[in-house]
Design a protein around this motif. Structure first.
Motif, mmCIF file in Angstrom:
data_model
loop_
_atom_site.group_PDB
_atom_site.id
_atom_site.type_symbol
_atom_site.label_atom_id
_atom_site.label_comp_id
_atom_site.label_asym_id
_atom_site.label_seq_id
_atom_site.Cartn_x
_atom_site.Cartn_y
_atom_site.Cartn_z
ATOM 1 N N PHE A 19 0.828 -1.196 0.000
ATOM 2 C CA PHE A 19 0.000 0.000 0.000
ATOM 3 C C PHE A 19 0.873 1.262 0.000
ATOM 4 O O PHE A 19 0.639 2.194 -0.769
ATOM 5 N N GLU A 65 1.174 4.285 -2.843
ATOM 6 C CA GLU A 65 0.958 5.689 -2.507
ATOM 7 C C GLU A 65 2.170 6.546 -2.910
ATOM 8 O O GLU A 65 2.030 7.646 -3.416
ATOM 9 N N ASN A 88 2.329 6.917 -6.674
ATOM 10 C CA ASN A 88 1.279 7.863 -7.054
ATOM 11 C C ASN A 88 1.724 9.289 -6.783
ATOM 12 O O ASN A 88 1.539 10.178 -7.608
ATOM 13 N N ARG A 97 2.138 12.196 -9.475
ATOM 14 C CA ARG A 97 1.273 13.390 -9.439
ATOM 15 C C ARG A 97 2.093 14.666 -9.415
ATOM 16 O O ARG A 97 1.646 15.703 -9.866
ATOM 17 N N ARG A 119 -6.211 16.806 1.100
ATOM 18 C CA ARG A 119 -7.414 16.000 1.158
ATOM 19 C C ARG A 119 -7.095 14.599 1.702
ATOM 20 O O ARG A 119 -7.699 14.141 2.654
ATOM 21 N N GLU A 120 -6.110 13.958 1.045
ATOM 22 C CA GLU A 120 -5.691 12.622 1.484
ATOM 23 C C GLU A 120 -5.244 12.620 2.934
ATOM 24 O O GLU A 120 -5.673 11.788 3.724
ATOM 25 N N VAL A 174 -8.096 12.968 5.259
ATOM 26 C CA VAL A 174 -8.838 11.717 5.406
ATOM 27 C C VAL A 174 -8.044 10.722 6.246
ATOM 28 O O VAL A 174 -8.590 10.042 7.123
ATOM 29 N N MET A 175 -6.736 10.671 5.996
ATOM 30 C CA MET A 175 -5.899 9.748 6.767
ATOM 31 C C MET A 175 -5.993 10.050 8.256
ATOM 32 O O MET A 175 -6.130 9.168 9.084
ATOM 33 N N LEU A 187 -8.439 11.543 9.783
ATOM 34 C CA LEU A 187 -9.773 11.238 10.287
ATOM 35 C C LEU A 187 -9.941 9.764 10.610
ATOM 36 O O LEU A 187 -10.585 9.403 11.577
ATOM 37 N N VAL A 188 -9.370 8.906 9.760
ATOM 38 C CA VAL A 188 -9.560 7.479 10.007
ATOM 39 C C VAL A 188 -8.494 6.949 10.958
ATOM 40 O O VAL A 188 -8.421 5.749 11.186
ATOM 41 N N GLY A 189 -7.677 7.849 11.510
ATOM 42 C CA GLY A 189 -6.780 7.428 12.574
ATOM 43 C C GLY A 189 -5.414 6.951 12.120
ATOM 44 O O GLY A 189 -4.801 6.122 12.790
ATOM 45 N N ALA A 190 -4.933 7.483 10.990
ATOM 46 C CA ALA A 190 -3.568 7.137 10.584
ATOM 47 C C ALA A 190 -2.586 7.796 11.541
ATOM 48 O O ALA A 190 -2.812 8.914 11.995
ATOM 49 N N SER A 191 -1.500 7.094 11.844
ATOM 50 C CA SER A 191 -0.504 7.676 12.740
ATOM 51 C C SER A 191 0.269 8.749 11.995
ATOM 52 O O SER A 191 0.310 8.765 10.771
ATOM 53 N N VAL A 199 -0.973 16.307 13.219
ATOM 54 C CA VAL A 199 -2.190 15.539 13.520
ATOM 55 C C VAL A 199 -3.204 16.466 14.171
ATOM 56 O O VAL A 199 -2.850 17.252 15.032
ATOM 57 N N PRO A 201 -4.116 9.067 17.179
ATOM 58 C CA PRO A 201 -4.529 8.306 15.997
ATOM 59 C C PRO A 201 -5.235 7.001 16.350
ATOM 60 O O PRO A 201 -6.284 6.683 15.781
ATOM 61 N N LEU A 233 -11.771 10.792 -1.697
ATOM 62 C CA LEU A 233 -10.586 11.066 -2.512
ATOM 63 C C LEU A 233 -10.979 10.930 -3.974
ATOM 64 O O LEU A 233 -11.385 9.859 -4.414
ATOM 65 N N ILE A 263 -5.076 2.082 6.041
ATOM 66 C CA ILE A 263 -4.398 2.971 6.984
ATOM 67 C C ILE A 263 -4.095 2.263 8.291
ATOM 68 O O ILE A 263 -3.053 2.461 8.903
#
Ligand code: ADP
Ligand code: MG
Lengths: 300, 231
Positions: free
Chosen positions: A5, A9, A12, A16, A207-208, A211-212, A214-218, A300, B78, B94, B109
């Motif tokens: 993953f 990323e 990408n 980009r 944006r990414e 979102v990361m 928000l979903v709890g990425a460290s 964060v 997190p 996204l 994630i």
């Protein structure tokens, strides 16, 4: 996060930001090349020193007919004095070897050197001084020979060729330091560009990263792709820089070395050492620039 | 132990003289569905941000999912957030990822196995009624469908709490009803739902607990409330 993953990323991200990625790669390549040229200049100075200092010798001129220094007030050197000087020289542990140059040999060398000039016809062998040509194990220890022999009856003067070379190497040293300074400054430029690029990348991907978060990425996993992008750009830039240095080495070997036979040139080992140092520089600079930038722009 | 518990929570943003939340004390039990209503600027979003620990309380205490947020260290935030799903008015998808990828993102994630992801994403998409939409891009979906994707993403890690900040704010009434049904279904799985809204029709229909804020103060807390005062 899984490696697959993260890899996706990172690729990408690099794609980009392709124009900025290219800019970073080119800047890193150029700045590391400049720094590498500085490092190779350093190697070259070292090689030349080894080469030249190995060849130079200390000359001890003995009193002849024309000597007018106070130590020669007793007239030309006597055979006892000469024998004493020679045995004292050979007894010195720092002396590698001693060569005696007679007046006749000095005359031959003199004629060769001033061939075709009027000087040759006006000088006779007995006007030239006889001398000892002394090679030292370590050319820097000239002072010991100097203090042991100058001022001694029968000896006109003690001369070290090093003093001439030192001036030359001082000049080379300035050039080398200049090259290294330019290299370091351009590496700093590259660091600033990496920092700026990451800032733009962080902005483009807010944006990414939002979102990361928000979903709890460290913190680490949010920053990792950016960090890797910086490092990958630095590594590609380093690869190009190493290619440029290798090309430079080949060019020196093929074009310059045959013309300048009075010295050796840096070897491939110097190129690889420089390259290794450049890799470390590239990675460390990129990592520090990324760390400082991301800490500020990806909270964060 | 309630799922959310606030004791005299006050939040004053820096360089502001008036607090956005003023001495709020309340509890939300596990499995409850709570509407947070009030005019724009009354402090609804601020309250939700405090639950998510996006902001810190200025004074008072706040406990969420068993954690004391005033002592929760930054590096644990997190992990704490993984237990909370979030949905916003603007979907926050996204744009360069497909529907499936957007939902999978939340699992990637947290380091879920690809196999697990491949199994769960279609299940959740089915739950939100988007079975056949996995390969579409967000731009090809209606607002209501995009919000369903966002809900799927918020729900896929099975959070204890789902926070929704005006999730129907950009949707027409029929789409809104669909979203509310979905949130109700999620609530029935045991997930605590806190939803900020100023859509009176929805609040009146659902007949859930209503907490009303006015200038950062709780002016009403009704068990089976409606949007306006019932008198
Ligand atoms: N980041 C911020 N910085 C300063 N003031 C803010 C910030 N966010 C919100 N506010 C202020 O706090 C008050 C409550 O805002 P908010 O919680 O967004 O209300 P609501 O979601 O009910 O519209 C408003 O007066 C708003 O201007
Ligand atoms: Mg709001």
């Amino acid at each position: 996060m899984r490696a697959g993953f993260v890899t996706k990323e990172v690729l990408n991200g690099l794609r980009r930001n392709i124009t900025l990625t290219i800019a970073v790669v080119i800047t890193v390549a150029i700045s590391l090349s400049l720094l590498g040229v500085g490092l190779l200049a350093n190697s070259q100075v070292r090689v030349m020193k080894d080469y030249w200092y190995d060849k130079i010798e200390v000359s001890i001129f003995l009193c002849g007919q024309l000597s007018d220094s106070p130590t020669c007030s007793g007239g030309p050197v006597t055979s006892e004095q000469r024998a004493q000087i020679e045995s004292d020289l050979k007894a010195l542990p720092i002396v590698a070897n001693v060569y005696y140059e007679s007046q006749a040999e000095a005359f031959i060398r003199f004629k060769e050197r001033f061939k075709g000039t009027a000087l040759v016809d006006n000088v006779t062998a007995d006007q030239l001084p006889e001398s000892y040509r002394v090679k030292l194990k370590d050319p820097k220890q000239f002072a010991i020979v100097q203090s042991a022999f100058s001022g001694r009856p029968g000896i006109d003067s003690v001369q070290d060729q090093r003093t001439i070379l030192d001036k030359f190497f001082k000049l080379l040293g300035v050039l080398r330091d200049g090259a290294l300074a330019i290299g370091l400054i351009s590496v700093l430029t590259a660091a600033l560009l990496i920092s700026n690029t990451l800032r733009i990348a962080a902005f483009n991907r807010r944006r990414e990263t939002g979102v990361m978060r928000l979903v709890g990425a460290s913190n680490f996993s949010i920053q990792l792709p950016f960090l890797l992008e910086g490092l990958i750009s630095a590594i590609i830039g380093w690869g190009i820089a190493t290619g440029i240095l290798s090309a430079l080495k080949s060019l020196v070997d093929a074009r310059v070395a045959p013309l300048l036979t009075f010295t050796n040139f840096f070897g491939w080992a110097d190129v690889w050492n420089a390259s290794l140092l450049l890799l470390l520089t590239g990675l460390v600079v990129s990592a520090i620039a990324s760390f400082l930038t991301l800490r500020k722009y990806l909270k964060v | 132990m309630p799922m959310i518990r606030c004791e005299n929570v006050t939040k004053t943003y820096s360089k502001q003289d008036r607090p956005a939340l003023d001495s709020v004390t309340l509890e939300v039990a596990k499995g409850e569905f709570v509407f947070l209503v009030g005019q724009s600027g009354s402090g609804k979003s601020t309250f939700l941000r405090l639950i998510l620990r996006e902001e810190k309380v200025t004074s008072g205490r706040m406990y969420v999912a068993g954690k004391d947020l005033s002592t929760l260290s930054q590096w644990k935030v997190p992990e704490f957030r993984r237990g909370i799903g979030t949905v916003f008015q603007d979907y926050r998808l996204l744009p360069n990822k497909t529907v499936s990828e957007n939902v999978a993102f939340a699992m990637q994630i947290v380091g879920a196995a690809p196999k697990e992801i491949a199994r769960e994403v279609p299940e959740v998409l089915e739950l939100v009624g988007l079975d056949d939409y996995g390969h579409r891009m967000p731009a090809e979906l209606s607002g209501g469908e995009q919000q369903r994707v966002a809900i799927a993403r918020a729900f896929i890690n099975k959070p204890q709490i789902l926070i929704a900040d005006e999730p129907t704010g950009n949707l027409d009434p029929t789409m809104s009803v669909g979203i509310m049904k979905l949130l109700d279904r999620i609530n029935r799985t045991g997930t605590t739902v806190v939803m900020a809204t100023h859509d009176d029709k929805i609040v009146d229909q659902m007949r859930k607990r209503v907490i009303e804020l006015e200038n950062g103060i709780v002016v009403r807390d009704q068990v089976r409330g409606i949007y306006g005062y019932s008198g």
